[in-house]
Design a protein around this motif. Structure first.
Motif, PDB file in Angstrom:
ATOM      1  N   GLU A  26       0.802  -1.220   0.000  1.00 37.14           N
ATOM      2  CA  GLU A  26       0.000   0.000   0.000  1.00 37.14           C
ATOM      3  C   GLU A  26       0.836   1.271   0.000  1.00 37.14           C
ATOM      4  O   GLU A  26       0.353   2.307  -0.469  1.00 37.14           O
ATOM      5  N   SER A 120      -1.876   7.672  -3.195  1.00 38.41           N
ATOM      6  CA  SER A 120      -3.018   7.365  -2.331  1.00 38.41           C
ATOM      7  C   SER A 120      -2.661   7.482  -0.844  1.00 38.41           C
ATOM      8  O   SER A 120      -3.546   7.481   0.002  1.00 38.41           O
ATOM      9  N   ASN A 121      -1.391   7.629  -0.524  1.00 43.07           N
ATOM     10  CA  ASN A 121      -0.933   7.759   0.865  1.00 43.07           C
ATOM     11  C   ASN A 121      -0.981   9.236   1.268  1.00 43.07           C
ATOM     12  O   ASN A 121       0.039   9.885   1.487  1.00 43.07           O
ATOM     13  N   GLN A 122      -2.206   9.757   1.366  1.00 40.95           N
ATOM     14  CA  GLN A 122      -2.397  11.176   1.643  1.00 40.95           C
ATOM     15  C   GLN A 122      -1.862  11.603   3.004  1.00 40.95           C
ATOM     16  O   GLN A 122      -1.432  12.744   3.169  1.00 40.95           O
ATOM     17  N   HIS A 145      -0.797  -0.985  -6.382  1.00 38.93           N
ATOM     18  CA  HIS A 145      -1.407  -1.025  -5.050  1.00 38.93           C
ATOM     19  C   HIS A 145      -2.208  -2.313  -4.892  1.00 38.93           C
ATOM     20  O   HIS A 145      -2.876  -2.757  -5.832  1.00 38.93           O
ATOM     21  N   LEU A 148      -6.094  -0.922  -4.890  1.00 37.33           N
ATOM     22  CA  LEU A 148      -6.483   0.146  -5.808  1.00 37.33           C
ATOM     23  C   LEU A 148      -5.980  -0.050  -7.229  1.00 37.33           C
ATOM     24  O   LEU A 148      -6.371   0.687  -8.125  1.00 37.33           O
ATOM     25  N   VAL A 151      -1.477   3.075  -9.235  1.00 34.83           N
ATOM     26  CA  VAL A 151      -1.591   4.357  -8.542  1.00 34.83           C
ATOM     27  C   VAL A 151      -0.371   5.191  -8.902  1.00 34.83           C
ATOM     28  O   VAL A 151       0.738   4.674  -9.026  1.00 34.83           O
TER      29      VAL A 151
END
Length: 165
Positions: A26, A120-122, A145, A148, A151
């Motif tokens: 992730e 996506s790792n906000q 990911h 997801l 990404v």
């Protein structure tokens, strides 16, 4: 929270954190089948310096600093950060980042670069931006990911010639 150099015996606690992050697919571009020996080489041997964050003797996370490139590019460092699941949201990554910026300056680096910050790792992106990093490029679909699919990844950079962390 105390941040100190990692000792070899600390890897007993660091390894499961690193292993599980690799397996999750992730946030880190690591082989999900990473074994302990390869994990030690990556986190304990290759970096110029590796640290752990601990509170009351419990390791909460770890970081490393290493040159991002060789030769004419070795003045720019790369850093990696991992936090134990139970310690997330407690400021561990922010403390490790501030510490890494100070240590990188002490080690003579003039800039720090993150090569693949998964878009996506906000949480991480917000943290790195607060620490003064800029997104200097985006790699479309560069990360596969686990849930997801493809990404984007960001390349993030900051100079270390100031004293702000």
């Amino acid at each position: 929270m105390l941040i100190r150099p990692m000792r070899p015996d600390d890897f007993e606690t660091v390894w499961p954190i690193l292993r599980d992050i690799a397996r999750a697919r992730e946030t880190y571009a690591l082989d999900p089948e990473l074994d302990r020996a390869a994990g030690w080489a990556l986190w304990g041997e290759a970096p110029r310096a590796t640290f752990v964050a601990e509170r009351d003797g419990a390791i909460l996370g770890s970081s490393y600093i290493k040159p991002n490139a060789a030769g004419p590019g070795d003045h720019v460092c790369n850093a990696g950060f991992i936090v134990a699941p139970a310690a997330r949201g407690q400021g561990v990554a922010a403390a490790l980042c501030a510490h890494a910026l100070t240590e990188a300056r002490r080690l003579g680096f003039t800039a720090m670069q993150f090569n693949m910050v998964v878009a996506s790792n906000q949480v991480a992106i917000r943290l790195w931006r607060r620490a003064g990093f800029l997104i200097v490029g985006t790699l479309p679909g560069a990360y596969r990911h686990a849930t997801l699919g493809p990404v984007d990844c960001h390349v993030m950079f900051r100079a270390l010639d100031d004293q702000a962390s």
